[in-house]
Design a protein around this motif. Structure first.
Motif, PDB file in Angstrom:
ATOM      1  N   ALA A   1       6.549  -4.604   6.105  1.00  0.00           N
ATOM      2  CA  ALA A   1       5.533  -3.554   6.079  1.00  0.00           C
ATOM      3  C   ALA A   1       6.154  -2.198   5.760  1.00  0.00           C
ATOM      4  O   ALA A   1       5.598  -1.408   4.997  1.00  0.00           O
TER       5      ALA A   1
ATOM      6  N   LEU B   1       7.092  -2.039   1.980  1.00  0.00           N
ATOM      7  CA  LEU B   1       5.921  -1.843   1.124  1.00  0.00           C
ATOM      8  C   LEU B   1       5.481  -0.385   1.078  1.00  0.00           C
ATOM      9  O   LEU B   1       4.991   0.087   0.061  1.00  0.00           O
ATOM     10  N   ARG B   2       5.658   0.314   2.173  1.00  0.00           N
ATOM     11  CA  ARG B   2       5.174   1.686   2.249  1.00  0.00           C
ATOM     12  C   ARG B   2       6.201   2.712   1.787  1.00  0.00           C
ATOM     13  O   ARG B   2       5.846   3.797   1.358  1.00  0.00           O
TER      14      ARG B   2
ATOM     15  N   SER C   1       3.258   0.528  10.238  1.00  0.00           N
ATOM     16  CA  SER C   1       4.086  -0.680  10.306  1.00  0.00           C
ATOM     17  C   SER C   1       4.086  -1.268  11.714  1.00  0.00           C
ATOM     18  O   SER C   1       4.089  -2.490  11.885  1.00  0.00           O
TER      19      SER C   1
ATOM     20  N   ILE D   1       0.841 -10.227   7.255  1.00  0.00           N
ATOM     21  CA  ILE D   1       1.164 -10.010   5.841  1.00  0.00           C
ATOM     22  C   ILE D   1      -0.069  -9.537   5.081  1.00  0.00           C
ATOM     23  O   ILE D   1       0.006  -8.598   4.274  1.00  0.00           O
TER      24      ILE D   1
ATOM     25  N   ALA E   1      -0.822  -5.966   6.129  1.00  0.00           N
ATOM     26  CA  ALA E   1       0.155  -5.028   5.569  1.00  0.00           C
ATOM     27  C   ALA E   1      -0.115  -4.737   4.098  1.00  0.00           C
ATOM     28  O   ALA E   1       0.210  -3.659   3.611  1.00  0.00           O
ATOM     29  N   MET E   2      -0.716  -5.701   3.391  1.00  0.00           N
ATOM     30  CA  MET E   2      -0.924  -5.536   1.952  1.00  0.00           C
ATOM     31  C   MET E   2      -2.358  -5.164   1.568  1.00  0.00           C
ATOM     32  O   MET E   2      -2.657  -5.075   0.374  1.00  0.00           O
TER      33      MET E   2
ATOM     34  N   PRO F   1      -5.095  -3.087   0.259  1.00  0.00           N
ATOM     35  CA  PRO F   1      -4.916  -1.877  -0.573  1.00  0.00           C
ATOM     36  C   PRO F   1      -5.319  -0.575   0.105  1.00  0.00           C
ATOM     37  O   PRO F   1      -4.598   0.413   0.025  1.00  0.00           O
TER      38      PRO F   1
ATOM     39  N   LEU G   1      -2.781   0.131   2.926  1.00  0.00           N
ATOM     40  CA  LEU G   1      -1.467   0.446   2.348  1.00  0.00           C
ATOM     41  C   LEU G   1      -1.451   1.859   1.796  1.00  0.00           C
ATOM     42  O   LEU G   1      -0.515   2.629   2.041  1.00  0.00           O
TER      43      LEU G   1
END
Length: 154
Positions: free
Chosen positions: A14, A17-18, A102, A126, A129-130, A132, A135
């Protein structure tokens, strides 16, 4: 031990991704409000001036977000001609938002791991965390990350 490793991996995922494009979206209109007002709150608390009318003039959402962003935003400041000025991108305040979001992802995983199953906990974290919208909003110093963190923690 297995659960701790899974949660650390999810937190790292997480976070990654950020962080990889943290300051590439520009600045939103409300980031400056959270960071600057939070910074002012921090300055007044530091001076011991908790009776200042500035605290109740800014009656808005729960002030936790402003306090957190004010603390982290103080690292984004510089002094120009005796006046405190913030850098354009609010990197440190955004880092606080990334960390809070996160941790919210880890809480989602923990809920799934504890109450349903390992696979549900991992996949739900997951997916969360993804998402859109989550995020994108978790990379800004706005109210969404603290709200998601405190809502999920509760």
């Amino acid at each position: 031990m297995k659960k701790i490793v899974i949660l650390l991996l999810i937190f790292g995922f997480a976070l990654f991704l950020r962080l990889w494009n943290l300051n590439q979206m520009g600045r939103t209109w409300d980031e400056s409000d959270y960071v600057a007002v939070g910074y002012q709150f921090g300055q007044l608390i530091e001076k011991g001036d908790i009776g200042n009318k500035f605290f109740y003039q800014w009656t808005d959402e729960p002030p936790l977000a402003r306090y957190v962003y004010g603390i982290f935003g103080s690292f984004d400041t510089k002094t120009v001609q005796g006046k405190t000025v913030f850098n354009y991108d609010y990197t440190y305040a955004r880092l606080a938002s990334v960390i809070m979001s996160s941790v919210a992802v880890v809480f989602v995983a923990l809920i799934g791991l504890e109450f349903i199953s390992y696979s549900v906990g991992i996949f739900s974290a997951i997916i969360f965390a993804m998402l859109p919208f989550f995020l994108g909003l978790s990379q800004l110093a706005t109210l969404e990350s603290p709200l998601m963190l405190t809502f999920t923690a509760a």
